[in-house]
Design an enzyme around this catalytic site. Structure first.
Site, PDB file in Angstrom:
ATOM      1  N   ASP A  68       8.692   7.521  -2.916  1.00  0.00           N
ATOM      2  CA  ASP A  68       8.394   8.898  -2.563  1.00  0.00           C
ATOM      3  C   ASP A  68       8.665   9.025  -1.062  1.00  0.00           C
ATOM      4  O   ASP A  68       8.715   8.020  -0.352  1.00  0.00           O
ATOM      5  CB  ASP A  68       6.927   9.193  -2.894  1.00  0.00           C
ATOM      6  CG  ASP A  68       6.537  10.624  -2.567  1.00  0.00           C
ATOM      7  OD1 ASP A  68       7.389  11.514  -2.724  1.00  0.00           O
ATOM      8  OD2 ASP A  68       5.399  10.844  -2.136  1.00  0.00           O
ATOM      9  N   ASP A  99       2.343   7.863  -3.050  1.00  0.00           N
ATOM     10  CA  ASP A  99       0.975   8.014  -2.556  1.00  0.00           C
ATOM     11  C   ASP A  99       0.262   9.228  -3.134  1.00  0.00           C
ATOM     12  O   ASP A  99      -0.880   9.493  -2.789  1.00  0.00           O
ATOM     13  CB  ASP A  99       0.977   8.130  -1.028  1.00  0.00           C
ATOM     14  CG  ASP A  99       1.592   9.440  -0.556  1.00  0.00           C
ATOM     15  OD1 ASP A  99       2.482   9.965  -1.251  1.00  0.00           O
ATOM     16  OD2 ASP A  99       1.172   9.947   0.498  1.00  0.00           O
ATOM     17  N   ASP A 105       2.964  11.440  -8.352  1.00  0.00           N
ATOM     18  CA  ASP A 105       3.743  10.218  -8.601  1.00  0.00           C
ATOM     19  C   ASP A 105       3.166   9.399  -9.753  1.00  0.00           C
ATOM     20  O   ASP A 105       3.712   8.350 -10.103  1.00  0.00           O
ATOM     21  CB  ASP A 105       3.785   9.330  -7.343  1.00  0.00           C
ATOM     22  CG  ASP A 105       4.415  10.032  -6.154  1.00  0.00           C
ATOM     23  OD1 ASP A 105       5.450  10.693  -6.357  1.00  0.00           O
ATOM     24  OD2 ASP A 105       3.877   9.929  -5.043  1.00  0.00           O
TER      25      ASP A 105
END
Length: 1174
Positions: free
Chosen positions: A464, A827, A831
């Site tokens: 990410d 994080d 996700d």
């Protein structure tokens, strides 16, 4: 999943019951391991309509079976409650699945529950269909008509009974259930069998040791599973206890627990903050949504109800996302844009809404196909086959020698427990536990220890962006003002601490945004927030006593704070907003200066803003100036303005009129700062030939610049932008390929932010390395219409922007289909799906993502990734070492026992000496080698059944077999050998012919004549010392583990064990020999034993180092035999390397045929139909 119908037969059930009793419970155990056998044994096939049991089979590579009972839901209770009859108007409308599921005249519903999702039997279509959501074909207009006034109490009760409660049921699994599930593992059943056999032979010491190790292993596994279950339960518990206001058609507005909601309920959203307990479509009003869960965006632009025209033509499942409220998001009534209460109709409830999409991935992750574990099963089957041969041999030998039947059976079964080591699971677990401890010391916590081995095979890691590679949000770097003469030479940097002087540019920064004031806090898009904070102004809402010409009451007002520098206006009132959209790439506001002019400000992508400005106001150096900042990785926003006639009413001004003939003001420069650790870590991964990919919800331009700054895309590599569009209302789709400009500038492109495109590509563009960049929308269109291109794109796809959580998961799965071992680092809660789908997901957050992820890092940066891969590689190599050692240890004992069985002899307590202090200590210490500090550019072998590993085991087994046979045969040919002779250790320094071969009566009585012999002594010494040497041979060091000599405990253990063995071999202590059932032999024979062992060790070590571990040699052998990797990504890489037309730059391809992609499509389940039919 595939579904098959079965009907239970009483006679079959009775036969199975009898079989269970006579097999002493073995048959139910087999049925537990093989669910399909249970159904086939108890039931007969039938149609789904008649079935009372259904058999489900997954369509993936695993073909996993499960079975479910068909249950009935009875509606007859409503007959007395409100007179429900088969012809009642409430259930006669067969447009709705709820009504079609009711069987008339019985008033009952057939259903099954699969992975917590309820499916009902559709009597109209003759199949099971998911229940708990509004039908996809319902248009927004029909939803308004049918559900705009809410449901009647009767409709709610019927739907509540059929659809089930609106809760996410994640119960804490009881410890006894986890314990039983773990104990019923086939290998623990085999351990139980082995332990019972050893107790019957009075071999209780080792049996107790195995029991202790198994209890510890089971306890650790159950503890991890229980902790994960508790975490997940706590995560979803709060979502099940939300109070909502529901408007009934007859009952009016009432407060209900969210568990009582049904599809079609009319929700009343009031107050400043409401947590959505289901997915809903907005019917009236507007609201602002906190979409941190969905996209990572803290506050999205205000949501609006679908326009009447759109609602009349499109199903709600195709409604744009700005009309859909997603579960787990927080909605706030937008008091600025709407003074009325918001109303929304619930779309999906129970386990059907978006939040369940995340939790479903956590509860039922896709099975992980790691070849090590399937190879381990094959390896064990080979050992079982070997044991079977030995068992037959044993039966023949002992039957022919006239042994009692019970003794023959025991000896035969003993061979199985020797050839298949029961301590193998505990031995393999030891290496993983040590790796887990080392990771914990580095701040990396693991809830799925088996995944550590998988980390050793990772060759692609997805990241990410925001909060992972970069710091959270964008930072305002500076402003480049301009006037009619061009850009000013003085750049204003905000880091200097000086305030920006008053002017139209300052006013644009203060007012051209979509920020809102909630509970006294300014909230909204992070970019807008940074821009506004740089002005040091404050925001307020005008009250009832606010009277300024042209400014409505309760308008948003921005004004200078007390500490701000003096400005000629009291403040600026924001009168109207034309919101930002990805398609337009701009936003515009109409404002009123208090005591000044009425103005319009525009903010957006530089080339779009410039196109709306008067040409003479745009500096001639616009392109060059823009290039300077974009090439440095900055995100650039342009600002413009114009004065408006104060006499015109706001509602009379169209967007086209307001946005014409603007005056260009300048550029706003923002930067997304990389974390300090990002670039070195990515360089380390790339140098180790591990692919790095960015998957972000942020815009594409920022993603590309961050990829360049971080080193994910190097300076000499090209970025090719892929854009795929789907024509609305038709099956036509297009895909185009454009090279992202690095050195020159042409102002066009149609991404959501400014991207430079090169019109003409030099001739060598196809030769060098390149990376593909695309958005989530393009990824979805390609998946649906150009699926044949998808593997080609993924081979070089590096930047994926504007990806929804569902698309992130789908992308990870597509990489896995290409045989990549995929890691995912993120994080955020958005996700979760990708973290769970990946082979190894690591969360940098301890919030929701940590429950989904097998690994959680306390250190909030990507330094954990190399540590995890290093430890994974070390653990994987350790697993191979343990497999090979345990195989050799069992084969050495197996060979020795079969040789002694030839003489109807055996080892007894010598086994205990080998098993407990020797083998047990070896596998406890062999795993202590830490990870090698450097990542090498190749991975350890991923398969146990690979030529090098098999050759290693086979050669060492053959060497041990040869050594044992030589020792066994030679000892019988020695001049001092006699079957009935026992040497006397008290006689020393005498020739062989003068040995005292007589035994006293006491010595004969104390000796165990069943086990004591020269063959026994020779075989035991050869086997025991050989096990020590094999442990040293198989203890691998570089390049994946620390060198063996640094494992001080292991080296010390081997030295002590070897010293003890040599002491016993050369010490003439009669009492010691008697207790170990050994015989003294001449010193020369003992020297022969040492020579045989030394020769075996030397040959084994040379073979292992010069052949097995010689990577260069195996590469030459592969080339000679023309072997090429069969991994899908390698096959595609070789094919694309030979294709001169790839990649097709500056081209556009079309797909005009329905389903021309021919592949599986993936999308965001939030905005699409997520109805799965069985």
């Amino acid at each position: 999943q595939e579904i098959f119908g079965y009907r239970t037969q009483g006679c079959r059930k009775a036969l199975c019951l009898v079989g269970s009793i006579f097999s002493l419970g073995l048959l139910p155990l087999v049925f537990y391991w093989r669910p399909a056998w249970h159904v086939w044994a108890h039931c007969v096939p039938c149609s789904l309509q008649e079935a009372d049991v259904v058999l489900l089979r997954t369509t993936d590579e695993f073909q996993t079976y499960s079975w479910k009972k068909v249950i009935w839901i009875y509606l007859s209770a409503f007959n007395s409650a409100f007179g429900l009859t088969p012809d009642h108007p409430l259930i006669t409308d067969e447009e709705y699945i709820v009504n079609r599921a009711i069987r008339k005249p019985d008033l009952k519903v057939r259903c099954i529950k699969v992975q917590k999702i309820r499916y009902v039997w559709d009597n109209f279509e003759g199949r099971f269909q998911k229940i708990g959501s509004l039908e996809d074909w319902l248009t927004s207009a029909k939803i308004h008509l049918k559900f705009g006034s809410g449901l009647t109490k009767e409709e709610q009760e019927i739907r509540r009974l059929i659809c089930g409660p609106n809760t996410i049921d994640v119960e804490i699994t009881p410890i006894w259930k986890l314990l039983i599930k773990e104990v019923l593992n086939p290998f623990y059943i085999f351990q139980l069998f082995s332990v019972c056999l050893w107790f019957s032979e009075d071999y209780k010491e080792y049996a107790f040791a195995i029991i202790l190790m198994s209890i510890i292993s089971i306890a650790l596994t159950v503890y991890d599973l229980r902790e994960q279950s508790v975490k997940l339960h706590r995560l979803v518990e709060s979502h099940n206890s939300v109070t909502v206001s529901v408007c009934g058609r007859t009952a009016g507005v009432q407060d209900l627990e969210s568990c009582s909601l049904v599809p079609g309920d009319l929700l009343i959203l009031t107050g400043n903050k409401v947590q959505m307990p289901c997915d809903a479509i907005l019917i009236d009003g507007s609201c602002v949504v906190d979409e941190g869960m969905l996209t990572g965006t803290v506050l999205a632009p205000p949501l609006k109800p679908p326009p009447a025209l759109l609602g009349a033509t499109l199903p709600h499942s195709l409604s744009p996302p700005q009309h859909v409220l997603i579960s787990h998001s927080h909605t706030r009534n937008d008091e600025i844009l709407c003074q009325h209460t918001c109303k929304a109709s619930s779309l999906r409830t129970g386990h059907n809404y978006f939040q369940h999409f995340i939790h479903h991935l956590l509860l039922y992750p896709k099975p992980m196909n790691f070849k090590l574990y399937s190879d381990a099963i094959r390896f064990l089957l080979c050992l079982v086959g070997t044991a079977t041969v030995g068992m037959i041999y044993t039966l023949c030998v002992y039957v022919l020698s006239g042994e009692p039947p019970e003794e023959v059976v025991k000896k035969a079964l003993d061979v199985i427990t020797i050839a298949v080591p029961p301590a193998l699971p505990a031995a393999l677990t030891t290496g993983i536990i040590y790796a887990q401890r080392r990771l914990k010391k580095k701040g990396i916590f693991c809830i799925s220890p088996q995944r550590i081995n998988v980390c050793g095979q990772l060759n692609l890691v997805c990241f990410d962006k925001t909060g992972t590679l970069t710091k959270d949000g964008l930072d305002l770097w500076g402003v480049v003002p301009c006037n009619r003469n061009g850009f000013k030479s003085i750049l204003h940097k905000f880091a200097s601490g000086k305030a920006l002087p008053w002017g139209p540019l300052f006013a644009a920064m203060a007012s051209c945004h979509s920020l809102i004031l909630l509970d006294g806090t300014i909230q909204g898009d992070p970019l807008d927030l940074k821009m506004f904070e740089a002005t040091t102004w404050e925001m307020d809402i005008s009250g009832d006593d606010f009277h300024i010409k042209g400014v409505p009451t309760h308008a948003m007002v921005v004004k200078p704070c007390k500490t701000a520098s003096q400005v000629p206006v009291e403040g600026i009132a924001i009168l109207h907003q034309f919101p930002f959209s990805s398609a337009l790439r701009r936003m515009t506001v109409i404002v009123q200066e208090m005591g000044g002019d009425r103005l319009a400000f525009m903010k957006g992508a530089p080339e779009r803003v410039a196109s709306f400005c008067q040409p003479e106001t745009v500096p001639t150096s616009f392109a060059r100036e823009l290039q300077i900042y974009t090439m440095q990785g900055f995100r650039v926003i342009a600002l413009a303005y114009k004065k408006l006639d104060i006499d015109h009413h706001i509602t009379a001004l169209t967007r086209e009129k307001v946005e014409a003939d603007l005056i260009f003001l300048g550029l706003l420069i923002l930067e997304n700062q990389l974390k300090e650790e990002t670039k070195p870590v990515l360089e380390e991964l790339i140098s180790a030939c591990i692919r790095t990919v960015m998957i972000t919800g942020d815009n594409l331009q920022t993603a590309i610049t961050v990829a360049r700054k971080s080193g994910m895309v190097s300076e000499n590599q090209k970025v090719i932008l892929i854009e795929a569009d789907e024509t609305s209302g038709s099956s036509s789709a297009s895909i185009s390929w454009k090279l992202v400009e690095k050195k020159y500038h042409i102002v066009y492109g149609n991404q959501d932010n400014y991207i430079n495109i090169r019109e003409e590509a030099p001739g060598n563009d196809r030769e060098g390395s390149y990376h593909f960049a695309l958005s989530g929308k393009s990824f979805q269109v390609i998946s649906q219409h150009f699926s044949s291109l998808l593997p080609k794109i993924l081979i070089n796809g590096t930047i994926f922007a504007r990806m929804s959580p569902g698309q992130k998961s789908s992308l990870v799965e597509e990489f896995q289909k290409l045989d990549y071992f995929v890691g995912m680092c993120g994080d955020g809660a958005n996700d979760c799906g990708a973290l769970k789908m990946a082979h190894a997901g690591i969360s940098l957050s301890e919030q929701e993502a940590s429950v989904a992820s097998p690994f959680t890092s306390k250190i909030p940066n990507i330094e954990c990734i190399p540590h995890l891969i290093k430890e994974g590689r070390a653990a994987l190599v350790t697993s191979f070492c343990m497999f090979k050692y345990m195989a050799l240890y069992s084969m050495i004992q197996y060979v020795g026992v079969l040789l002694l069985y030839w003489e109807a002899n055996s080892l007894h307590y010598q086994f205990l000496f080998q098993d407990l202090p020797y083998t047990l200590m070896v596998y406890k210490t062999l795993s202590l080698n830490g990870a090698y500090p450097k990542l090498v550019p190749f991975r350890p072998a991923g398969r146990l059944i690979s030529p090098p590993q098999l050759l290693s085991v086979i050669l060492n087994v053959l060497l041990s077999l040869a050594m044992h046979i030589v020792g066994f045969v030679l000892v019988q040919r020695q001049p001092w050998y006699s079957v009935k002779t026992h040497s006397d250790c008290t006689v020393k320094n005498e020739s062989i012919s003068e040995l005292n071969i007589s035994l006293t009566a006491a010595e004969k009585m104390e000796s165990n004549s069943d086990f004591t012999s020269f063959e026994n002594t020779t075989v035991w010494f050869l086997g025991t010392i050989n096990c020590i040497m094999v442990a040293l041979t198989f203890s691998k060091g570089k390049p994946f583990r620390q060198p063996t000599y640094k494992n001080y405990t292991f080296v010390l253990v081997l030295v002590i064990q070897l010293g003890v063995c040599l002491f016993i071999l050369f010490a003439d202590i009669p009492e010691l020999y008697r207790r170990l059932d050994l015989l003294c032999t001449p010193v020369l024979w003992r020297v022969y034993i040492v020579i045989m062992l030394s020769s075996n060790f030397f040959v084994s070590l040379v073979v292992e180092e010069a052949i097995i571990e010689n990577r260069a040699l195996w590469m030459v052998i592969k080339r000679c035999f023309g072997y090429q990797s069969k991994s899908q990504y390698r096959i595609w890489q070789r094919a694309l390397a030979k294709d001169p037309s790839w990649p097709p730059l500056n081209q556009t391809s079309y797909c005009d045929l329905p389903g021309c992609g021919g592949g599986v499509s993936y999308g965001n389940p939030v905005f699409e139909s997520n109805e799965e039919q069985l």
